[in-house]
Design a protein around this motif. Structure first.
Motif, PDB file in Angstrom:
ATOM      1  N   ILE A 134      44.645  40.184  33.586  1.00  0.00           N
ATOM      2  CA  ILE A 134      45.747  39.202  33.548  1.00  0.00           C
ATOM      3  C   ILE A 134      45.276  38.075  32.639  1.00  0.00           C
ATOM      4  CG2 ILE A 134      47.228  37.628  34.890  1.00  0.00           C
ATOM      5  CD1 ILE A 134      46.469  39.332  37.394  1.00  0.00           C
ATOM      6  N   PHE A 150      45.841  44.194  43.525  1.00  0.00           N
ATOM      7  CA  PHE A 150      46.535  42.921  43.797  1.00  0.00           C
ATOM      8  C   PHE A 150      47.733  43.162  44.701  1.00  0.00           C
ATOM      9  CE2 PHE A 150      44.992  39.679  40.724  1.00  0.00           C
ATOM     10  CZ  PHE A 150      44.114  40.454  39.980  1.00  0.00           C
ATOM     11  N   GLN A 208      49.084  37.737  45.516  1.00  0.00           N
ATOM     12  CA  GLN A 208      47.877  37.514  44.712  1.00  0.00           C
ATOM     13  C   GLN A 208      48.214  37.504  43.218  1.00  0.00           C
ATOM     14  OE1 GLN A 208      45.809  40.824  46.500  1.00  0.00           O
ATOM     15  NE2 GLN A 208      44.369  39.503  47.599  1.00  0.00           N
ATOM     16  N   LEU A 209      49.120  38.387  42.814  1.00  0.00           N
ATOM     17  CA  LEU A 209      49.528  38.397  41.401  1.00  0.00           C
ATOM     18  C   LEU A 209      50.253  37.095  41.066  1.00  0.00           C
ATOM     19  CD1 LEU A 209      49.874  39.641  38.617  1.00  0.00           C
ATOM     20  CD2 LEU A 209      51.877  40.901  39.490  1.00  0.00           C
ATOM     21  N   ASN A 262      49.857  34.160  42.415  1.00  0.00           N
ATOM     22  CA  ASN A 262      48.876  33.066  42.317  1.00  0.00           C
ATOM     23  C   ASN A 262      48.103  33.129  41.004  1.00  0.00           C
ATOM     24  OD1 ASN A 262      49.628  32.046  44.814  1.00  0.00           O
ATOM     25  ND2 ASN A 262      48.149  33.342  45.918  1.00  0.00           N
ATOM     26  N   SER A 263      47.728  34.351  40.588  1.00  0.00           N
ATOM     27  CA  SER A 263      46.992  34.489  39.315  1.00  0.00           C
ATOM     28  C   SER A 263      47.865  34.068  38.144  1.00  0.00           C
ATOM     29  CB  SER A 263      46.547  35.942  39.121  1.00  0.00           C
ATOM     30  OG  SER A 263      45.680  36.320  40.153  1.00  0.00           O
ATOM     31  N   ASN A 285      48.486  30.214  38.066  1.00  0.00           N
ATOM     32  CA  ASN A 285      47.326  29.440  37.578  1.00  0.00           C
ATOM     33  C   ASN A 285      47.214  29.453  36.051  1.00  0.00           C
ATOM     34  OD1 ASN A 285      46.570  28.756  40.155  1.00  0.00           O
ATOM     35  ND2 ASN A 285      45.155  30.502  40.393  1.00  0.00           N
TER      36      ASN A 285
END
Ligand SMILES: C[S@@+](CC[C@H](N)C(=O)[O-])C[C@H]1O[C@@H](n2cnc3c(N)ncnc32)[C@H](O)[C@@H]1O
Ligand SMILES: Nc1nc2[nH]cc(C(=O)O)c2c(=O)[nH]1
Ligand code: SF4
Ligand SMILES: [Mg+2]
Length: 233
Positions: free
Chosen positions: A8, A52, A56-57, A59-60, A63
């Motif tokens: 990512i 993921f 979780q994806l 959040n990544s 960010n």
């Protein structure tokens, strides 16, 4: 639900009609084809990267958001292998996405087409050795194109060409696309010269031949991979 994601990252879109847009790339792991020119062999292993959840994806991705963020690129490997996860993710988090796909799995495409704002669909050539049954692959790509057009996705198709590519092969494909897609006015074809570009120094007159051949049937653009020229990921 979980999906294996190879990487990512944030970069500038280097291919096709969204060139120059700041995107966050989600590279799903695994691919069902084996194109001989593929520049992302690391993405073909379905166990590569990490697993993921949708959260979780999110959040990544969150960010990595920058002021110039335009959209998420769902790429791979082949993202259609993860259609159930993509559907679940986009139903929870309605990002604008570009789907970068080989179009080979229309049943999977049907699960997500209505959620995809932009799509780049690669039409593979027999010489790409992507699969042993090219006719079936082409029929599936056409089905996927029609699904995206029917869902009003902002779509273009793309063909990677090599100096060895025959103009007649491109002409045949462009004419069959014109005959078999529901609305040709909605579809451009991007001709993408295979990297590395030094192949083309002595063959650049072929670029005009390919463009003119496709131009008899479809709106056409010839665009190299510019992220490699900019030396960005
Ligand atoms: C790595 S693939 C992943 C998405 C999907 N599997 C596909 O084939 O479209 C993304 C794009 O990279 C491009 N690509 C891969 N290797 C290339 C090369 N050597 N030269 C030019 N384009 C390449 C293909 O056009 C493909 O659409
Ligand atoms: N900058 C950049 N643009 C891209 N467009 C398509 C890519 C891909 O690997 O799917 C790609 C990539 O890997 N990097
Ligand atoms: S379909 Fe895409 S990811 Fe798979 S081998 Fe071909 S270019 Fe690479
Ligand atoms: Mg790439």
């Amino acid at each position: 639900m979980k999906a294996h994601i190879n990487e990512i990252f944030s970069s500038i879109q280097g291919e096709g009609k969204l060139i120059g847009r700041r995107q966050i790339f989600v590279r799903f792991s695994g691919c069902n084809l084996h194109c001989n020119y593929c520049d992302t062999p690391q993405g073909l292993d379905p166990t590569s990267g990490s697993s993921f959840s949708e959260e979780q994806l999110f959040n990544s991705v969150n960010n990595l958001i920058t002021p110039d963020f335009h959209s998420i690129s769902l790429t791979g490997g082949e993202p259609l292998l993860h259609a159930d996860f993509i559907r679940s993710f986009l139903e929870k988090y309605d990002f604008n996405c570009l789907l970068e796909t080989n179009g080979s799995l229309p049943d999977e495409m049907e699960k997500i087409a209505e959620l995809i704002k932009y799509a780049s669909l690669d039409i593979k050539l027999p010489e790409h050795r992507s699969t042993s049954n090219w006719d079936n692959l082409f029929k599936d790509e056409l089905k996927s194109l029609n699904l995206l057009i029917d869902n009003k996705t902002n779509i273009y198709c793309k063909i990677v060409i090599l100096p060895s590519t025959k103009v007649d092969a491109i002409k045949l494909i462009a004419s069959r696309i014109l005959d078999e897609i529901s609305d040709a006015s909605k579809l451009s074809m991007v001709i993408q010269p295979a990297y590395p570009l030094n192949h083309w120094i002595k063959n650049n007159e072929k670029l005009f031949e390919f463009s003119e051949a496709v131009g008899n049937y479809l709106d056409v653009l010839t665009i190299p991979q510019v992220h490699k020229l900019l030396k960005v990921r």
